[in-house]
Design a protein around this motif. Structure first.
Motif, PDB file in Angstrom:
ATOM      1  N   SER A 269      -4.114 -10.361 -17.901  1.00 32.35           N
ATOM      2  CA  SER A 269      -5.434 -10.082 -18.466  1.00 32.35           C
ATOM      3  C   SER A 269      -5.927  -8.772 -17.865  1.00 32.35           C
ATOM      4  CB  SER A 269      -6.433 -11.200 -18.120  1.00 32.35           C
ATOM      5  OG  SER A 269      -6.765 -11.149 -16.737  1.00 32.35           O
ATOM      6  N   PRO A 270      -6.913  -8.124 -18.474  1.00 32.31           N
ATOM      7  CA  PRO A 270      -7.514  -6.963 -17.826  1.00 32.31           C
ATOM      8  C   PRO A 270      -8.065  -7.298 -16.444  1.00 32.31           C
ATOM      9  CG  PRO A 270      -8.137  -7.026 -20.133  1.00 32.31           C
ATOM     10  CD  PRO A 270      -7.424  -8.318 -19.847  1.00 32.31           C
ATOM     11  N   GLY A 271      -8.507  -8.539 -16.271  1.00 31.98           N
ATOM     12  CA  GLY A 271      -9.007  -8.955 -14.960  1.00 31.98           C
ATOM     13  C   GLY A 271      -7.924  -8.952 -13.896  1.00 31.98           C
ATOM     14  N   MET A 272      -6.684  -9.305 -14.287  1.00 31.83           N
ATOM     15  CA  MET A 272      -5.576  -9.250 -13.338  1.00 31.83           C
ATOM     16  C   MET A 272      -5.302  -7.815 -12.908  1.00 31.83           C
ATOM     17  SD  MET A 272      -4.163 -12.066 -12.287  1.00 31.83           S
ATOM     18  CE  MET A 272      -2.514 -11.543 -11.812  1.00 31.83           C
ATOM     19  N   ALA A 273      -5.317  -6.885 -13.865  1.00 29.83           N
ATOM     20  CA  ALA A 273      -5.097  -5.477 -13.530  1.00 29.83           C
ATOM     21  C   ALA A 273      -6.166  -4.981 -12.568  1.00 29.83           C
ATOM     22  CB  ALA A 273      -5.090  -4.641 -14.814  1.00 29.83           C
ATOM     23  N   ARG A 274      -7.409  -5.349 -12.835  1.00 30.16           N
ATOM     24  CA  ARG A 274      -8.508  -4.935 -11.961  1.00 30.16           C
ATOM     25  C   ARG A 274      -8.332  -5.497 -10.549  1.00 30.16           C
ATOM     26  NH1 ARG A 274     -12.406  -7.302 -14.504  1.00 30.16           N
ATOM     27  NH2 ARG A 274     -12.457  -9.114 -13.125  1.00 30.16           N
ATOM     28  N   PHE A 275      -8.031  -6.798 -10.463  1.00 33.83           N
ATOM     29  CA  PHE A 275      -7.856  -7.449  -9.166  1.00 33.83           C
ATOM     30  C   PHE A 275      -6.746  -6.796  -8.350  1.00 33.83           C
ATOM     31  CE2 PHE A 275      -5.160 -10.706  -7.023  1.00 33.83           C
ATOM     32  CZ  PHE A 275      -5.966 -10.900  -5.901  1.00 33.83           C
ATOM     33  N   ILE A 276      -5.591  -6.572  -8.983  1.00 32.85           N
ATOM     34  CA  ILE A 276      -4.454  -6.006  -8.261  1.00 32.85           C
ATOM     35  C   ILE A 276      -4.718  -4.558  -7.874  1.00 32.85           C
ATOM     36  CG2 ILE A 276      -2.037  -5.313  -8.523  1.00 32.85           C
ATOM     37  CD1 ILE A 276      -1.701  -7.896 -10.211  1.00 32.85           C
ATOM     38  N   GLY A 277      -5.270  -3.780  -8.807  1.00 32.00           N
ATOM     39  CA  GLY A 277      -5.556  -2.380  -8.515  1.00 32.00           C
ATOM     40  C   GLY A 277      -6.543  -2.217  -7.382  1.00 32.00           C
ATOM     41  N   ARG A 278      -7.598  -3.023  -7.376  1.00 30.76           N
ATOM     42  CA  ARG A 278      -8.579  -2.951  -6.286  1.00 30.76           C
ATOM     43  C   ARG A 278      -7.969  -3.373  -4.952  1.00 30.76           C
ATOM     44  NH1 ARG A 278     -13.935  -5.718  -9.099  1.00 30.76           N
ATOM     45  NH2 ARG A 278     -14.735  -3.850 -10.149  1.00 30.76           N
ATOM     46  N   ALA A 279      -7.110  -4.398  -4.997  1.00 33.48           N
ATOM     47  CA  ALA A 279      -6.488  -4.880  -3.763  1.00 33.48           C
ATOM     48  C   ALA A 279      -5.576  -3.817  -3.154  1.00 33.48           C
ATOM     49  CB  ALA A 279      -5.717  -6.163  -4.037  1.00 33.48           C
ATOM     50  N   ILE A 280      -4.788  -3.157  -3.987  1.00 35.79           N
ATOM     51  CA  ILE A 280      -3.909  -2.100  -3.491  1.00 35.79           C
ATOM     52  C   ILE A 280      -4.725  -0.922  -2.979  1.00 35.79           C
ATOM     53  CG2 ILE A 280      -2.158  -0.405  -4.184  1.00 35.79           C
ATOM     54  CD1 ILE A 280      -1.075  -2.580  -6.104  1.00 35.79           C
ATOM     55  N   ALA A 281      -5.757  -0.550  -3.712  1.00 34.66           N
ATOM     56  CA  ALA A 281      -6.634   0.538  -3.262  1.00 34.66           C
ATOM     57  C   ALA A 281      -7.266   0.195  -1.915  1.00 34.66           C
ATOM     58  CB  ALA A 281      -7.705   0.813  -4.313  1.00 34.66           C
ATOM     59  N   GLY A 282      -7.610  -1.079  -1.722  1.00 37.36           N
ATOM     60  CA  GLY A 282      -8.188  -1.504  -0.447  1.00 37.36           C
ATOM     61  C   GLY A 282      -7.241  -1.276   0.713  1.00 37.36           C
ATOM     62  N   THR A 283      -5.953  -1.536   0.497  1.00 28.30           N
ATOM     63  CA  THR A 283      -4.965  -1.271   1.545  1.00 28.30           C
ATOM     64  C   THR A 283      -4.871   0.216   1.836  1.00 28.30           C
ATOM     65  OG1 THR A 283      -3.675  -3.231   0.974  1.00 28.30           O
ATOM     66  CG2 THR A 283      -2.529  -1.485   2.157  1.00 28.30           C
ATOM     67  N   VAL A 284      -4.893   1.028   0.789  1.00 26.02           N
ATOM     68  CA  VAL A 284      -4.858   2.481   0.991  1.00 26.02           C
ATOM     69  C   VAL A 284      -6.047   2.937   1.822  1.00 26.02           C
ATOM     70  CG1 VAL A 284      -4.898   4.729  -0.156  1.00 26.02           C
ATOM     71  CG2 VAL A 284      -3.571   2.845  -1.151  1.00 26.02           C
ATOM     72  N   LEU A 285      -7.227   2.413   1.527  1.00 24.99           N
ATOM     73  CA  LEU A 285      -8.425   2.795   2.271  1.00 24.99           C
ATOM     74  C   LEU A 285      -8.338   2.405   3.744  1.00 24.99           C
ATOM     75  CD1 LEU A 285     -11.146   1.807  -0.366  1.00 24.99           C
ATOM     76  CD2 LEU A 285     -10.492   4.120   0.324  1.00 24.99           C
ATOM     77  N   GLN A 286      -7.627   1.318   4.034  1.00 25.38           N
ATOM     78  CA  GLN A 286      -7.489   0.871   5.421  1.00 25.38           C
ATOM     79  C   GLN A 286      -6.698   1.852   6.271  1.00 25.38           C
ATOM     80  OE1 GLN A 286      -5.717  -3.005   5.074  1.00 25.38           O
ATOM     81  NE2 GLN A 286      -7.676  -4.053   4.874  1.00 25.38           N
ATOM     82  N   VAL A 287      -5.754   2.590   5.653  1.00 25.40           N
ATOM     83  CA  VAL A 287      -4.894   3.478   6.450  1.00 25.40           C
ATOM     84  C   VAL A 287      -5.168   4.955   6.197  1.00 25.40           C
ATOM     85  CG1 VAL A 287      -3.082   1.727   6.503  1.00 25.40           C
ATOM     86  CG2 VAL A 287      -3.020   3.489   4.727  1.00 25.40           C
ATOM     87  N   TYR A 288      -5.971   5.265   5.201  1.00 29.64           N
ATOM     88  CA  TYR A 288      -6.149   6.657   4.768  1.00 29.64           C
ATOM     89  C   TYR A 288      -6.611   7.570   5.899  1.00 29.64           C
ATOM     90  CZ  TYR A 288      -7.884  10.673   2.112  1.00 29.64           C
ATOM     91  OH  TYR A 288      -8.110  11.940   1.634  1.00 29.64           O
ATOM     92  N   ASP A 289      -7.550   7.130   6.688  1.00 29.63           N
ATOM     93  CA  ASP A 289      -8.107   7.975   7.752  1.00 29.63           C
ATOM     94  C   ASP A 289      -7.233   8.025   8.998  1.00 29.63           C
ATOM     95  OD1 ASP A 289     -10.498   8.841   6.445  1.00 29.63           O
ATOM     96  OD2 ASP A 289     -11.347   6.857   6.773  1.00 29.63           O
TER      97      ASP A 289
END
Length: 480
Positions: A269-289
């Motif tokens: 569903s579009p909701g699955m894409a949103r959930f997964i994309g946000r979760a992966i982006a969250g991991t990126v934000l954890q290590v970006y700095d």
């Protein structure tokens, strides 16, 4: 001493409505848009060498289209076609760039879109080259959260192997293989220009389904990071994901929130894409700095041709294969005695058999390696199993190694050798009999001949592709 320069550009590659949609073995035609499809390019320059890394929101970029793009990039920029590394994000809600196998599609519309796609990607490379700025590079590795990715091949209690079994099926015993939950992050900070963050993770971009065009979870990663990080743009390259999907076959708690079970037994569903994309982006934000910054004094690209035996059918199986192919092309899948993912498997297998009946004994697999200082990208023109990516990453001598699927071609699945005995969608439909040469030592020797003598470590990365398959098979046999 750091000598790196980086340019970046991104262009829209949306198709016309009505075009055939990539993926699956049923006709779909684009009826609207959930979000935009994009092509993004990094131009990388160091000393006298300039390379392009291009990511496209396409299900696949076939070799004939790759050849047009890299020749066009060379003509437009003067940079050799040999220096172009182009990947597809493998979104299953993107347009077909070549007519889909197995049914008659709107070939004229697809051909016109292919011309547009090629020209836009060439434009993107030109813009990225014009945007070159001095840059420093850093990298880090984060861990993906639970509940976004799963091995999608399962051993069933009756001894069979099945890709994407029905959710909640009591016959499910256990998944075959282990996930690689590492999310690779590369950061380029440029002088007086946007920073660029590159994300590499191995998961099928197949979380939506339907007939609305979408970049799937990749688009959500990009937009989430664009909004969360000021002055930053994101580019994504898909990792080894041939046997990795996003469906939890034993859902609990809120796993079914904002999703549904699709025709092929998967949660989409579009909701699955949103959930997964946000979760992966969250991991990126954890290590970006907290990336590790390193000097880059060299960029380079390497090409390797490897012979792989073809998965030719047994003559006794051909009558049934031809029957299934004929029914499928007549739109009568209802007369084929299978359902859901099992139907998809037998149809795809029948098409593969008919294509390969008089096919070659061997295929030439064209691989690429791209180096930016102490990090490496390994481009594979298809969909390798996650175990292959894991073993490649274990090669010593590099700061970070990132396998990339669907790169400079789209030749199908690259399963580990044991999968051909176990069965399942990927192995039964792969055009390759085995991804392990009868003589692995010869593969390593070929790598040595094709790679520059001062890049000994890179030879080991390429050679590890073959060695990893053998090791994965041995480990699995021992565990069973």
């Amino acid at each position: 001493m750091n000598k790196l320069k980086v340019g970046y550009a991104s262009v829209n590659i949306n198709p016309p409505l009505g075009i055939g949609v990539y993926g699956y073995y049923v006709p779909r035609y684009a009826k609207g848009f959930l979000d935009d499809l994009m092509a993004s390019t990094l131009a990388l320059s160091c000393g006298e060498k300039t390379l392009f890394m291009i990511s496209t929101d396409a299900g696949a970029v076939p070799g004939i289209i790759v050849d047009r793009i890299i020749k066009g990039v060379e003509d437009a920029t003067g940079i050799s076609a040999q220096n172009v590394y182009i990947s597809a994000t493998h979104t299953h809600t993107s347009p077909s760039i070549t007519p889909p196998a197995g049914f008659k599609a709107n070939e004229k519309v697809i051909a016109e879109y292919a011309d547009f796609f090629v020209s836009r990607v060439i434009d993107c490379a030109k813009l990225a080259l014009e945007d070159l700025k001095p840059a420093k590079m850093g990298y880090a590795v984060g861990k993906a959260p639970d509940r976004i990715a799963y091995i999608r091949r399962y051993k069933m209690k009756d001894g069979t192997t099945m890709t994407c079994p029905p959710v909640g099926d009591p016959n499910i015993a256990h998944p075959i293989g282990e996930l690689d939950q590492r999310i690779n992050v590369v950061r380029f900070d440029r002088e007086n220009a946007k920073s660029i963050v590159l994300v590499n993770y191995g998961l099928h971009a197949d979380t939506i389904n339907g007939e609305l065009i979408s970049s799937d979870w990749i688009g959500w990663v990009r937009t989430t990071l664009d909004k969360s990080l000021d002055g930053v743009a994101c580019i994504c390259f898909i990792g080894a994901q041939g046997d990795v999907g996003s469906t939890n076959v034993h859902p609990v708690d809120g796993d079914m929130n904002d999703t549904e079970i699709s025709f092929d037994n998967e949660m989409k569903s579009p909701g699955m894409a949103r959930f997964i994309g946000r979760a992966i982006a969250g991991t990126v934000l954890q290590v970006y700095d907290k990336v590790k910054y390193v000097d880059v004094d060299k960029v380079d690209i390497f090409h390797l041709d490897v012979n792989i035996p073809a998965n030719k059918p047994d003559k006794k199986d051909m009558p049934l294969a031809r029957k299934y192919k004929e029914l499928h092309e007549l739109g009568r899948d209802d007369l084929i005695p299978y359902q859901a993912m099992e139907l998809t498997t037998v149809v795809a297998e029948a098409l593969r058999m008919c294509d390969m009946e008089n096919g070659p004994d061997y295929f030439v697999l064209k691989m690429l390696g791209l180096r930016i200082g102490e990090i490496a990208f390994i481009g594979i023109p298809g969909e390798p199993f996650t175990e292959i990516g894991v073993k490649i990453k274990e090669t010593e001598g590099w700061g970070l190694i990132m396998p990339c699927a669907q790169t400079n071609g789209a030749e199908g699945y690259f399963p580990v050798k044991s999968a051909f005995d176990e069965g399942g969608y990927e192995a039964r439909t792969s055009p390759f009999k085995s991804c392990v040469s009868e003589n692995p030592e010869e593969i390593i020797e070929q790598a040595k001949k094709h790679l520059h003598t001062e890049n000994k470590r890179f030879e080991e990365v390429i050679g590890q592709l073959e060695a990893s398959r053998l090791e994965a098979d041995r480990n699995r046999e021992e565990s069973e």
